[in-house]
Write a protein that holds these residues in place. Structure first.
Motif, short mmCIF file in Angstrom:
data_model
loop_
_atom_site.label_atom_id
_atom_site.label_comp_id
_atom_site.label_asym_id
_atom_site.label_seq_id
_atom_site.Cartn_x
_atom_site.Cartn_y
_atom_site.Cartn_z
N GLU A 157 39.29 -25.73 25.69
CA GLU A 157 40.73 -25.71 25.44
C GLU A 157 41.45 -26.19 26.69
OE1 GLU A 157 42.39 -21.81 24.86
OE2 GLU A 157 44.14 -22.63 23.87
N PRO A 158 42.51 -27.01 26.53
CA PRO A 158 43.24 -27.41 27.72
C PRO A 158 43.89 -26.19 28.36
CG PRO A 158 44.00 -28.61 25.77
CD PRO A 158 43.08 -27.53 25.29
N PRO A 159 43.91 -26.13 29.69
CA PRO A 159 44.58 -25.00 30.34
C PRO A 159 46.09 -25.08 30.11
CG PRO A 159 43.76 -26.57 31.97
CD PRO A 159 43.24 -27.02 30.64
N HIS A 160 46.64 -26.29 30.20
CA HIS A 160 48.05 -26.50 29.84
C HIS A 160 48.13 -27.93 29.35
CE1 HIS A 160 48.60 -28.82 33.49
NE2 HIS A 160 48.03 -27.86 34.16
N SER A 181 48.91 -33.19 35.90
CA SER A 181 48.74 -32.25 37.01
C SER A 181 47.56 -31.31 36.84
CB SER A 181 50.02 -31.46 37.28
OG SER A 181 50.39 -30.74 36.15
N ALA A 182 46.44 -31.82 36.36
CA ALA A 182 45.20 -31.06 36.37
C ALA A 182 44.06 -32.01 36.08
CB ALA A 182 45.21 -29.94 35.33
N ALA A 183 42.87 -31.61 36.50
CA ALA A 183 41.72 -32.49 36.29
C ALA A 183 41.04 -32.20 34.96
CB ALA A 183 40.73 -32.32 37.42
N ALA A 214 51.01 -32.69 42.41
CA ALA A 214 49.76 -31.97 42.12
C ALA A 214 48.90 -32.81 41.18
CB ALA A 214 50.07 -30.62 41.50
N LYS A 225 54.27 -28.45 30.48
CA LYS A 225 52.99 -27.76 30.40
C LYS A 225 52.83 -26.98 29.10
CE LYS A 225 51.87 -27.50 35.24
NZ LYS A 225 53.00 -28.13 35.93
N GLN A 226 53.93 -26.57 28.51
CA GLN A 226 53.85 -25.83 27.25
C GLN A 226 54.35 -26.66 26.08
OE1 GLN A 226 52.19 -23.12 27.44
NE2 GLN A 226 52.16 -23.29 29.67
N GLN A 238 47.50 -20.09 21.72
CA GLN A 238 46.56 -20.10 22.84
C GLN A 238 45.26 -19.40 22.51
OE1 GLN A 238 48.25 -18.95 26.57
NE2 GLN A 238 49.34 -20.88 26.78
N GLY A 239 44.19 -20.07 22.89
CA GLY A 239 42.87 -19.54 22.61
C GLY A 239 42.32 -19.99 21.28
N ASP A 240 43.17 -20.57 20.44
CA ASP A 240 42.70 -20.93 19.11
C ASP A 240 42.93 -22.38 18.73
OD1 ASP A 240 41.42 -19.65 16.74
OD2 ASP A 240 43.15 -20.53 15.75
#
Lengths: 315, 491
Positions: free
Chosen positions: B33-36, B41-43, B119, B172-173, B188-190
């Motif tokens: 799952e993507p973190p955000h 701004s994330a790998a 970032a 991000k959201q 989230q989580g699903d």
């Protein structure tokens, strides 16, 4: 009674403070930098520093502990490093799966265990007793994740009565949501029910052999009346203890079942957060679980005192 | 009417309805799952898996075969000296919130990515940009500080997508892009759901609704596909189950390649791996096919250098490091380790590393190299191995596209320090002529192979399991995308 409750409350608060310290230190000393986890193999030092600054990871241990605990007291659990959403919100969402799941499983377990245990005890040594004890022996021995996979195979893949996993969400309606929780709840409940039934049986047998039951029988009650009117209430103490323990276990320990059924509950959240080094989420969820366990124990202590008045004075 | 009849009638009605309206939604599962939801701004590859080209678009974009194609920039001119890129943006492009996408948004996106406090996990992609200028609404002029032959390629990465200043706060959201799908919801989580963007500027998507589901456990993944809870599983995590899906008429199995070079990395600065003979001995001690069969159930293409075999510039150098334990022992003896030596093998969590590590350890033992295996979590691996360089051997898949340049960084975790290679890399970075670039790349592949920098194992495969009538899924993974813009159900 009031003194009893007050003393229990003080020890509750002390446990929470100690727990918060232990959790914080344990989580913070685990190696692994959340920022480098998030940015991967190509990140430059400059970028890493920028991110650490954004996440507030550059403060000292004491500063971070105080701001974490201080926040929690005000109901602010901080912001998740990876998801970048308020932790309280995330926990809230996950709670709406884990809590109903735990309650569902506990209800199932109690509904199975009470009649089974009472029945076996009342027919001690009979065929019924042997069969019930045999089944519960099996229930204790079978790992619940294995049982869960078996149920998926039968009820989801072959019969198609249930989904293999996932959570439909409460928006989809109560029954649809409960349906997605049914297999996981059964998988969780069965071993618990087995343990509970065994405890119920042996505790009941113990009380049945006590003097006050004999007195009751001497006064003219038949075996059945003695069991229901006198023995059962007294046999409940060990059973309550187990139910209390089971509830906390179900709430915190459903990690494997949540993985088998890919349910986005608290257990899975902790699991994911640990591997992603989302420390603040790990700390807050574990703290919350400790809080739940402590509260359940508190409730069980109070329940003891209600069931057995002698305990109130024996503080 | 009896119940039975009613049932039959309604079943018939459903069948007719089903035939009249072709299915227009799909649920696609993946492991992570993507973190955000901010690709800039994330790998985390999972972010691109969901959003790349579905929701967000860049100036250029990767095609299913890894080629670099026009994206939001429909065309461009490059100045003679290779320093100035003039991009012509598509007309009438709108973000999902209705605001127009223009040159100012491009300037904002590129400047944000290269800013000091950025970032962006791939900040180096923007390193050569000196200035970005919005000439008019649909023209952007990017000036580089030095020529950069991979600039158009760099702009196709998920980390270089175009975002708007108005929506950056909540990206991000609630990601707002220009793609053929717009974001609708995230449980989230699903799951994450997207729906068709009715105002899309380009070829519209064929599906109306897309649900991405996240199922990390391999057993649960198997159950979800078998129970038909999901329509497709991209990057299916249990290769041992693939034959079963292949045999099942309900499903199709698509085997593709990734950009992931799986290597047995050696610490080139740590004795005895600082001796090229020892590294060569390690390379010859490894039976790649045995690892592919044993750890990956036969999935994976053997490689002899750090380059993707599906790339036109790939040189097959596997012959240089054929499996030859006798040669390996001889080389070790020449290097002064006739009795072998002891080292560490640190393994991150993926199964290619854990399972492959066991096999490699036994192959190395056969030539006298004893390894002490330790299983690490990702965060620990990053800390100890990647950052701390505290390791002898490790196994990891490098999934960034075209990343041979990491061998020009002497401080990179395997610590290969070759002036000759660094020179080639600098030459490559300023070369724009395709023929010359190809020549240079081939030389670089050759050089790291001859220096036995690492043990090159295999290119990570990418298995997708889908229902039979799903059409248009990407086979390969030139970048970690699940591009659904052309996916639909067969008639």
């Amino acid at each position: 009674m009031l003194r009893y409750v007050a003393k229990r409350l003080v020890s509750l608060v002390l446990s929470l403070i100690v727990a918060s310290l232990v959790i914080f230190l344990m989580v913070e000393v685990v190696p692994g930098d959340p920022a480098s986890f998030m940015l991967g193999l190509n990140a430059t030092d400059e970028t890493l520093n920028a991110l650490r600054e954004q996440l507030g990871l550059n403060g000292t241990l004491v500063e971070r502990y105080l701001s974490w605990v201080g926040g929690m007291v005000r109901g602010d659990f901080g912001t998740s490093y990876t998801y970048r959403t308020p932790v309280a919100e995330m926990i809230g969402e996950r709670m709406w799966i884990s809590l109903p799941l735990a309650l569902f499983a506990l209800t199932l377990s109690t509904l199975i265990a009470f009649p089974a245990g009472i029945w076996a005890a009342s027919k001690r040594g009979s065929l019924v007793d042997t069969v019930v004890m045999g089944i519960t022996q099996l229930g204790v021995a079978i790992p619940n994740f294995w049982f869960a996979m078996l149920m998926v195979l039968v009820f989801a893949i072959n019969l198609r009565w249930f989904n293999a996993g996932g959570f439909a969400g409460w928006d989809a309606g109560f029954f649809v949501a409960m349906k997605s929780l049914t297999l996981p709840a059964i998988a969780l409940a069965l071993p618990q029910a087995s343990i509970l039934a065994r405890v119920m049986r042996s505790s009941l047998l113990d009380t049945l052999s006590e003097d006050f039951v004999r007195t009751a029988r001497a006064k003219g009650l038949n075996k059945r009346q003695a069991l229901w009117r006198h023995a059962l209430r007294n046999a409940l103490i060990p059973v309550l203890t187990i139910i209390g323990l089971q509830f906390s276990f179900l709430l915190a320990g459903a990690i494997i079942i949540e993985n088998v059924f890919f349910l986005p509950g608290l257990g899975r959240l902790v699991f994911q957060s640990i591997s992603a080094r989302d420390l603040i989420v790990v700390e807050s969820v574990v703290m919350l679980l400790v809080f739940a366990v402590v509260m359940v124990n508190f409730a069980v202590d109070i329940a003891y005192a209600i069931v057995d008045p002698r305990l109130r004075t024996r503080v | 009417m009896t119940f039975l009849k009613m049932g039959a009638v309604s079943a018939l009605a459903m069948m007719v309805a089903g035939a009249a309206f072709a299915k227009s939604d799909i649920s696609v599962a993946m492991q992570l799952e993507p973190p955000h939801l901010d690709p800039t701004s994330a790998a985390a590859g999972a972010i691109d898996s969901v959003l790349y080209s579905n929701v967000f678009e860049g100036l250029t974009r990767f095609g299913p075969d890894g080629s670099v194609n026009p994206g939001l920039a429909q065309s461009w001119e490059i100045s003679e000296d290779g320093l100035v890129y003039t991009f012509h943006l598509a007309e009438g492009v709108k973000f999902h919130d209705g605001s127009a996408m223009d040159a100012e948004d491009v300037k904002f996106s590129l400047d944000r990515a290269r800013a000091e406090d950025s970032a962006n996990a791939q900040k180096a992609l923007f390193g050569s940009i000196a200035e970005v200028e919005a000439v008019d609404a649909t023209t952007v002029k990017v000036t580089l500080s030095e020529p950069n032959g991979s600039f158009l390629f760099n702009m196709a990465w998920g980390d270089a997508v175009i975002v708007a200043p108005e929506s950056i706060e909540n990206i991000k959201q609630a990601p707002i892009g220009t793609g053929a799908f717009k974001f609708t919801n995230w449980v989230q989580g699903d799951n994450i759901t997207l729906e068709k963007n009715g105002d899309y500027w380009g070829t519209p998507a064929k599906l109306d609704k897309v649900t991405f589901k996240f199922i990390s456990d391999p057993t649960a993944a198997f159950a979800a596909v078998m129970a038909e809870d999901v329509d497709a599983f991209v990057g299916f995590p249990a290769p041992e189950n693939l034959p079963q899906f292949e045999a099942d008429p309900r499903f199709q199995v698509i085997l593709g390649n990734t950009e992931g070079e799986t290597i047995l990395a050696m610490n080139n600065k740590l004795a005895p791996f600082d001796n090229v003979k020892v590294r060569e001995a390690v390379a010859h001690a490894i039976d790649r096919q045995a690892i592919i069969d044993g750890a990956m159930f036969g999935l994976g293409t053997p490689i002899g250098t750090h380059f993707a075999p599906h790339n036109p510039d790939y040189v097959d150098l596997t012959g240089m490091t054929q499996y030859d334990p006798e040669l390996s022992k001889k080389l070790l003896a020449e290097a002064g380790f006739a009795d072998g030596f002891k080292t560490t093998l640190k393994l991150p969590p993926p199964s290619y590393a854990r399972r492959g590590g066991e096999i490699i350890a036994s192959q190395l033992r056969a030539v006298g190299i004893e390894t002490e295996i330790s299983n690490l979590e990702w965060a620990q691996w990053l800390e100890q191995v990647f950052k701390g360089k505290d390791f002898g051997l490790t196994i990891v898949s490098h999934t960034e596209p075209m990343d041979i340049g990491i061998y020009a960084r002497p401080d990179y975790y395997f610590q290969y320090d070759s002036k000759a290679f660094q020179d080639l890399n600098s030459e490559l970075s300023v070369e724009a002529d395709p023929a010359k670039r190809s020549e240079l790349l081939k030389k670089m592949e050759q050089m790291i192979s001859e220096d036995y920098v690492n043990g090159y194992l295999f290119q990570l495969a990418f298995p997708t399991v889908a229902k039979k009538d799903v059409v248009g899924l990407w086979k390969d993974q030139p970048t970690q995308a699940t591009d659904l813009t052309a996916v639909h159900w067969a008639e």
